[in-house]
Scaffold this active site. Structure first.
Site, PDB file in Angstrom:
ATOM      1  N   ASP A  21       0.830  -1.208   0.000  1.00  0.00           N
ATOM      2  CA  ASP A  21       0.000   0.000   0.000  1.00  0.00           C
ATOM      3  C   ASP A  21       0.865   1.259   0.000  1.00  0.00           C
ATOM      4  O   ASP A  21       1.967   1.265   0.551  1.00  0.00           O
ATOM      5  CB  ASP A  21      -0.908  -0.011   1.235  1.00  0.00           C
ATOM      6  CG  ASP A  21      -2.052   0.977   1.110  1.00  0.00           C
ATOM      7  OD1 ASP A  21      -2.387   1.376  -0.027  1.00  0.00           O
ATOM      8  OD2 ASP A  21      -2.616   1.355   2.157  1.00  0.00           O
ATOM      9  N   ASN A  69     -10.617  -2.710  -6.166  1.00  0.00           N
ATOM     10  CA  ASN A  69      -9.846  -1.702  -6.887  1.00  0.00           C
ATOM     11  C   ASN A  69     -10.464  -1.288  -8.220  1.00  0.00           C
ATOM     12  O   ASN A  69     -10.045  -0.288  -8.822  1.00  0.00           O
ATOM     13  CB  ASN A  69      -8.410  -2.174  -7.126  1.00  0.00           C
ATOM     14  CG  ASN A  69      -7.556  -2.140  -5.886  1.00  0.00           C
ATOM     15  OD1 ASN A  69      -6.570  -2.876  -5.784  1.00  0.00           O
ATOM     16  ND2 ASN A  69      -7.901  -1.292  -4.917  1.00  0.00           N
TER      17      ASN A  69
END
Length: 243
Positions: A21, A69
């Site tokens: 991330d 996503n």
């Protein structure tokens, strides 16, 4: 073969899973588009893979793209899909020569045929490697994985291949995308966020977690070594009381 100056810590993790991330924030902090960060993050994967043998890590699983996503902008999603294709094309030879076996987990139905073709080819070309097992979670979600596994299990029950009374935790595990992998010992999330984001929900029931502030493009082999050494200091009881 891969080499690493780092030494394996005592009782270090055999399987490390990473939620990579912070790519977008890393790029934005430098006044660059988010995709610039994703490209930097892809290069970081190579360094981490190369560090694994010296740290005693046999299995590495990385979270590349989640089922959630797709909610990102069309431009970012398209850029990521292009990046995945380029990564596979660029890294196939190195991965094959360095003894890395690559697997992909996740639902491939929504991915384009060119990408899935490259994924299939990379898995096939590295299937005999055994130095490191690199698993890339692409269009992956933990809940989605369990739902797909349950559907496959239910079909086998309906066909009479499996008795409902015989279904237990071990049975369901055999239907998961990760059925040939051991559960992760250590899960790392970069970028300062302290959540698991639907990653390996079933498999990480007894994993140790490390939530660190480092953005993924800044993550180094030295930091991985530090986290592995920290793992070695933990008392893992798996629900039992040790004498």
């Amino acid at each position: 073969m891969l080499n690493s100056p780092h030494t394996a810590p005592d009782a270090g993790p055999r399987h490390v899973a990473i939620i990579m991330d912070g790519n977008g924030r890393w790029a934005q902090a430098r006044g660059r588009p988010r995709l610039f960060g994703h490209h930097a993050g892809a290069r970081r994967v190579r360094e981490v893979v190369e560090a694994c043998p010296g740290l005693g890590i046999k299995y590495l699983t990385v979270f590349a793209f989640s089922t959630e996503n797709w909610k990102r902008t069309q431009a970012e999603v398209a850029g990521l899909m292009s990046l995945f294709r380029r990564y596979i094309i660029k890294e196939t030879r190195t991965l094959k020569e360095n003894g890395v076996r690559v697997r992909f987990i996740g639902d491939r139905v929504r991915l384009d045929s060119k990408l899935t073709g490259l994924m299939d080819a990379l898995e096939e070309q590295t299937k005999d490697n055994d130095l490191i097992h690199l698993t890339i979670a692409l269009n992956y979600g933990g809940r989605d994985e369990v739902a797909r596994a349950t559907k496959r299990l239910a079909r086998d029950v309906a066909k009479g291949h499996l008795c409902p009374e015989d279904v237990d935790e071990e049975t369901l595990t055999r239907y998961l995308d990760t059925c040939v992998l051991p559960d992760p010992d250590l899960v790392i999330r970069t970028s300062g966020e302290a959540r698991i984001s639907n990653f390996l929900l079933w498999q990480s029931a007894y994993s140790e977690y490390e939530f660190i502030d480092t953005l993924w493009p800044d993550f180094t082999a030295a930091e991985l070594e530090r986290l592995c050494r920290n793992f070695g200091t933990r008392d893992r009881r798996f629900g039992a009381v040790l004498a």
